[in-house]
Write a protein that holds these residues in place. Sequence first.
Motif, short mmCIF file in Angstrom:
data_model
loop_
_atom_site.label_atom_id
_atom_site.label_comp_id
_atom_site.label_asym_id
_atom_site.label_seq_id
_atom_site.Cartn_x
_atom_site.Cartn_y
_atom_site.Cartn_z
N GLU A 153 5.55 16.98 -8.57
CA GLU A 153 6.82 17.36 -8.07
C GLU A 153 8.01 16.44 -7.83
N TYR A 154 7.67 15.25 -7.61
CA TYR A 154 8.72 14.41 -7.46
C TYR A 154 9.23 13.76 -8.76
N ASP A 155 10.24 14.18 -9.00
CA ASP A 155 10.59 14.14 -10.32
C ASP A 155 11.35 12.44 -10.33
N LEU A 156 11.57 12.09 -11.59
CA LEU A 156 12.23 10.62 -11.70
C LEU A 156 13.68 10.53 -11.17
N THR A 157 14.28 11.49 -11.35
CA THR A 157 15.82 11.59 -10.95
C THR A 157 15.87 11.53 -9.32
N THR A 158 14.94 12.41 -8.67
CA THR A 158 14.99 12.48 -7.45
C THR A 158 14.41 11.17 -6.62
N TYR A 159 13.37 10.78 -7.51
CA TYR A 159 12.93 9.26 -6.91
C TYR A 159 13.80 8.10 -7.01
N ILE A 204 0.89 -1.25 -0.06
CA ILE A 204 -0.15 0.22 -0.02
C ILE A 204 0.92 1.09 -0.05
N ILE A 205 1.89 1.20 1.03
CA ILE A 205 2.86 2.45 0.80
C ILE A 205 3.55 2.44 -0.59
N SER A 206 3.93 1.42 -1.25
CA SER A 206 4.61 1.64 -2.51
C SER A 206 3.64 2.32 -3.65
N ARG A 207 2.54 2.06 -3.31
CA ARG A 207 1.49 2.59 -4.44
C ARG A 207 1.46 4.13 -4.26
N GLN A 208 1.58 4.77 -3.37
CA GLN A 208 1.70 6.15 -3.10
C GLN A 208 2.82 6.70 -4.09
N ILE A 209 3.80 6.21 -4.24
CA ILE A 209 4.93 6.68 -5.22
C ILE A 209 4.45 6.71 -6.81
N GLY A 210 4.27 7.98 -7.30
CA GLY A 210 4.06 7.97 -8.75
C GLY A 210 2.44 7.80 -8.67
N GLY A 211 1.84 7.66 -7.73
CA GLY A 211 0.24 7.62 -7.78
C GLY A 211 -0.48 8.87 -8.25
N THR A 213 -5.00 14.05 -10.32
CA THR A 213 -4.13 14.97 -9.42
C THR A 213 -3.20 13.92 -9.10
N PRO A 214 -1.61 14.38 -9.28
CA PRO A 214 -0.68 13.61 -8.72
C PRO A 214 -0.80 13.53 -7.24
N VAL A 215 -0.22 12.46 -6.49
CA VAL A 215 -0.08 12.31 -5.37
C VAL A 215 1.00 13.34 -4.89
N PRO A 216 0.80 14.28 -3.82
CA PRO A 216 1.68 15.26 -3.39
C PRO A 216 2.98 14.79 -3.18
N LYS A 217 4.13 15.80 -3.36
CA LYS A 217 5.70 15.35 -3.30
C LYS A 217 5.64 14.84 -1.85
N THR A 277 3.57 13.33 0.43
CA THR A 277 3.35 12.13 0.38
C THR A 277 4.34 11.03 0.09
N GLN A 278 4.68 11.29 -1.26
CA GLN A 278 5.44 10.58 -2.01
C GLN A 278 6.78 10.18 -1.34
N LYS A 279 7.34 11.46 -0.79
CA LYS A 279 8.41 11.35 -0.02
C LYS A 279 8.31 10.64 1.48
N ALA A 280 7.28 10.75 1.97
CA ALA A 280 6.74 10.15 3.30
C ALA A 280 6.96 8.66 2.82
N ALA A 281 6.23 8.08 1.72
CA ALA A 281 6.17 6.71 1.57
C ALA A 281 7.63 6.17 1.25
N MET A 282 8.53 6.88 0.78
CA MET A 282 9.88 6.53 0.28
C MET A 282 10.47 6.35 1.75
N ASP A 283 10.34 7.20 2.75
CA ASP A 283 10.93 7.23 3.97
C ASP A 283 10.26 6.03 4.80
N ALA A 284 8.96 5.70 4.78
CA ALA A 284 8.53 4.45 5.33
C ALA A 284 9.21 3.28 4.76
N LEU A 285 9.10 3.08 3.70
CA LEU A 285 9.82 2.07 2.91
C LEU A 285 11.22 1.86 3.25
N ALA A 286 12.04 2.97 3.44
CA ALA A 286 13.34 2.82 3.84
C ALA A 286 13.44 2.24 5.22
#
Length: 193
Positions: free
Chosen positions: A173-179, A58-65, A88-92, A94-103
Motif C-alpha cells: 500500500e506504500y506506492d511509489l509516488t508517496t514514497y 537495516i532500517i532502509s531495507r524495510q522500505i520496499g521490502g 508478503t510486502p512489508v506493511p505500509k 512499517t515502511q512509513k515508520a522506517a522512513m520516519d526513522a531515517l528522517a
Amino acid sequence: MIGDMSSNPVAYATDRMALINHTFDELKQKSLTDGNSYQQLLISTNVLYGQYKRQAEIISRQIGGVYVERHFINNNSANRQTKIQPYTPVPKATQKAAMDALAQYVFAPDTLAAIKPLYTHLQHQRRGFSHYGKNEDPKAHKMVLNVQVSVLNQLLHANVLQRISDTSLYGNEYDLTTYMKDLTAAIFIDEKS
C-alpha cells in the motif's frame, strides 16, 4: 535480513542508534587513560560509527521490502486460516515508520551530532611514517555522508523502485509516488513554513 535482531527491525535499530548516540557522550571519559595515545578512543568511535551505519542500512531495507516464506503447501485447516503466502510486502505502517526513522537519524541536520565533541581527539597512534601523504585529521562530514549515501544507494536502487511498483500489484500500500514524496520531505527542509 542480516543484522536484524528482532521482529520489529525499525524499533530495534532506532533503539540501537539512540544507545550509540548516548554512548558517544560518555566515550571520551571511558576510553582515555593517562599515559596512552588516543588510539582506543578512535577505535571505539569507529566501532560505534560502524554500528550506527549498519542500523541505518537495516532500517532502509524495510522500505520496499518483501517477506519471503518457504513453507510447503499444506491443506490442513490451521494453515488455511493463517493464509501463509510465499511473498508478503512489508506493511505500509512499517515502511512509513522506517522512513520516519531515517528522517530522524540519517537525514536530519543533527545526524551524528553526539560524536562532535570527539572529533578533536580522534587521532591515530603514529607508527613510523604511516600517515605519509595523507591528511590524518577526522573527516566529520565524510562520516555523515557515508551513512547517508549508503542508505540512499539502497532507497534509490532500480531494484527497490521496481519492487515497490511490482508489490503494489499484490498488497503493498506504500506506492511509489508517496514514497518519493516522503523521501524528499525527509531529506529537504521546507523553508517556506
